[in-house]
Design a protein around this motif. Structure first.
Motif, mmCIF file in Angstrom:
data_model
loop_
_atom_site.group_PDB
_atom_site.id
_atom_site.type_symbol
_atom_site.label_atom_id
_atom_site.label_comp_id
_atom_site.label_asym_id
_atom_site.label_seq_id
_atom_site.Cartn_x
_atom_site.Cartn_y
_atom_site.Cartn_z
ATOM 1 N N TYR A 146 -10.158 18.213 -6.596
ATOM 2 C CA TYR A 146 -9.480 17.821 -5.362
ATOM 3 C C TYR A 146 -7.973 17.880 -5.513
ATOM 4 O O TYR A 146 -7.263 18.260 -4.582
ATOM 5 N N TRP A 147 -7.465 17.495 -6.675
ATOM 6 C CA TRP A 147 -6.011 17.549 -6.906
ATOM 7 C C TRP A 147 -5.502 18.986 -6.849
ATOM 8 O O TRP A 147 -4.452 19.264 -6.245
ATOM 9 N N ILE A 148 -6.241 19.887 -7.485
ATOM 10 C CA ILE A 148 -5.852 21.300 -7.456
ATOM 11 C C ILE A 148 -5.881 21.830 -6.025
ATOM 12 O O ILE A 148 -4.988 22.586 -5.601
ATOM 13 N N LEU A 217 -1.742 5.723 -2.253
ATOM 14 C CA LEU A 217 -3.031 5.546 -1.585
ATOM 15 C C LEU A 217 -4.097 5.020 -2.541
ATOM 16 O O LEU A 217 -5.062 4.387 -2.116
ATOM 17 N N LEU A 218 -3.922 5.286 -3.837
ATOM 18 C CA LEU A 218 -4.910 4.854 -4.826
ATOM 19 C C LEU A 218 -4.869 3.354 -5.071
ATOM 20 O O LEU A 218 -5.816 2.790 -5.617
ATOM 21 N N ASN A 219 -3.778 2.709 -4.670
ATOM 22 C CA ASN A 219 -3.600 1.294 -4.980
ATOM 23 C C ASN A 219 -3.888 0.382 -3.799
ATOM 24 O O ASN A 219 -3.570 -0.805 -3.837
ATOM 25 N N PHE A 220 -4.485 0.953 -2.737
ATOM 26 C CA PHE A 220 -4.918 0.114 -1.626
ATOM 27 C C PHE A 220 -6.008 -0.832 -2.112
ATOM 28 O O PHE A 220 -6.928 -0.433 -2.811
ATOM 29 N N THR A 359 -7.595 12.367 2.331
ATOM 30 C CA THR A 359 -8.260 11.119 2.727
ATOM 31 C C THR A 359 -9.494 10.823 1.880
ATOM 32 O O THR A 359 -9.883 9.663 1.720
ATOM 33 N N VAL A 360 -10.128 11.868 1.327
ATOM 34 C CA VAL A 360 -11.301 11.660 0.489
ATOM 35 C C VAL A 360 -10.900 11.277 -0.940
ATOM 36 O O VAL A 360 -11.588 10.493 -1.598
ATOM 37 N N TYR A 361 -9.779 11.792 -1.407
ATOM 38 C CA TYR A 361 -9.382 11.591 -2.803
ATOM 39 C C TYR A 361 -9.334 10.117 -3.211
ATOM 40 O O TYR A 361 -9.843 9.758 -4.292
#
Length: 467
Positions: A146-148, A217-220, A359-361
């Motif tokens: 997904y990052w790529i 977004l990862l820290n929500f 949004t999925v990541y």
């Protein structure tokens, strides 16, 4: 690769505690067994059941994902005839082992149970740890892919809009590229020296810029907000289907093998490795099918869903391959890279997929953190969450800079996790279940051994591929 949806299902599975035949109990400590019966025998609120149609669509929607972008590349590596056989074979095997898990759960679990808990119930703590570890690997592979993809979509989307507002009046005489042979300009474009910027590079700076967007977004604390965008996954799949059909009709059939194009039999393992991840749904299949209102139709509904997935992969992979007008070796592991940046349909696809993957990541990262915390000897805390997030981001950046091949990542991840979750664990669980129920025969044991060996050979072959 199947899209990883927002769900706690890949996180902490509910234990499966149920008496086993012939007086056997779950292989756990006595105190844990007493506690589990006390907790899980309490009445639970009824979950809303769904129709067979919704169940079929749920399985199709959960499996389908970014693997669609790589399917034509896999077909090219295997060759069309072998590819068609492999897709059917892998679909059949994955369908069967998924159904095996449902049967094992029917005898020894419940509708909130999942594979790690079944492993602990029937095989022991070691099998549960193996299941969690390789779930971790699947999720890590998904995070990296997904990052790529985010990096790729962001880079070309920004370039697209930048060029729209520039004075660049270059006439593009084709929208098809062959990056393997001609670099970024492609074989059918007028060769133009692309300006190189030290601040905007696909495999240098942009992966770092993605971190600036994604890391917050990862820290929500609550990732449920992102589940509202899950319908974009279905929209993306439908758009990609339309995209391939439109391009195929425009090009026509180009099936003749061109001079210099050869197929090496061992390269077919590229596709089989990818398909092991593309059909992967085994870690959450019990919960999905447990929501089916007509449990007696589970076999039929699961079969229909897998047939639809197989047809979708065949249409996108084989359809794109058959119609692609350049040398088939030009097909990229992300088919959008075969189109010039200014192609409108391609630009729309990248914008749509960019928003969907962003949004999925966070959801995939959340599930990865959950699996990691299960295996770490630490209690969950805010600092541990941030540390795991930083580790995930750093790993993704490094891979996006130095090994940005999603096809290679998918095939290795699929082969490794497929050996464990698709072939080995379902076979071991079913053999153990048959043994406990007094229905195990030597030929059944041999049959499931062959399935496991197939998965092992599939993994081994990945190391003999001509890149």
């Amino acid at each position: 690769m199947e899209r990883m949806e927002a769900s706690p299902l890949l996180g902490r599975p509910a234990p499966c505690y149920k008496s086993l035949p012939d007086g056997h109990l779950n292989p756990d400590h006595t105190a844990s067994k007493i506690l589990s019966y006390a907790i899980y025998d309490k009445p639970k609120p009824e979950r809303k059941k769904q129709s067979s149609l919704v169940t079929i669509f749920s399985v199709w929607n959960t499996i389908m994902g970014s693997s669609l972008l790589t399917m034509a590349w896999g077909v090219e590596r295997a060759g069309l005839p072998v590819a068609l056989v492999l897709v059917a074979l892998m679909a059949g095997l994955c369908l069967y082992t998924a159904y095996v898990l449902l049967r094992v759960n029917y005898h020894h679990g419940n509708d909130t149970c999942e594979v790690p808990a079944l492993c602990r119930t029937l095989l022991g703590r070691w099998a549960e740890l193996v299941a969690h570890t390789f779930s971790l690997l699947v999720l890590l592979g998904a995070n990296v892919v997904y990052w790529i993809l985010i990096t790729n979509f962001l880079y070309f989307t920004v370039n697209y809009f930048t060029d729209l507002h520039s004075s660049n009046q270059t006439e593009y005489n084709s929208t098809l590229l062959c990056p393997k042979l001609d670099g970024v300009n492609g074989s059918l474009l007028i060769p133009v020296e692309a300006p190189v910027s030290p601040y905007w590079g696909l495999h240098s700076t942009v992966p770092v810029y993605v971190a600036i967007i994604v890391f917050p977004l990862l820290n929500f604390k609550n990732v449920s907000f992102f589940t509202k965008f899950n319908s974009l996954g279905t929209l993306s799949v439908i758009y990609l289907l339309i995209f391939v059909v439109v391009k195929g009709v425009t090009w026509g059939i180009h099936i003749t093998q061109l001079p210099g194009e050869t197929y090496v039999a061992k390269n077919a393992a590229v596709l089989s490795g990818m398909l092991a991840l593309s059909f992967y749904i085994h870690n959450i299949i019990i919960t999905i099918m447990g929501n089916n209102a007509r449990q007696e139709n589970n076999c039929r509904d699961l079969t229909i869903a897998f047939v639809l997935v197989t047809l979708t992969y065949t249409l996108v992979g084989a359809g794109f391959y058959v119609c692609f007008p350049l040398a088939k070796s030009c097909i990229e592991d992300n088919i959008l890279n075969n189109f010039e940046m200014h192609d409108v349909m391609t630009a729309v696809a990248r914008i749509l997929l960019l928003f969907q993957v962003v949004t999925v990541y966070p959801l995939v990262a959340y599930m990865l953190r959950t699996e990691a915390i299960l295996l770490l000897p630490f209690t969950e805390s805010r600092w541990l969450t941030v540390l795991i997030n930083i580790t995930i981001v750093v790993m993704c950046i490094l891979v996006a800079c130095f090994c940005p091949s999603i096809g290679t990542i998918i095939r290795y991840t699929g082969a490794v996790s497929g050996l464990v979750h698709i072939f080995a664990l379902p076979s071991l669980l079913h053999v153990r279940s048959l043994q406990l129920r007094g229905r195990l025969t030597w030929w059944k044991a041999a049959f499931y051994l062959v399935i496991t060996i197939f998965g092992a050979v599939n993994l081994l072959m990945q190391f003999f591929i001509n890149e």
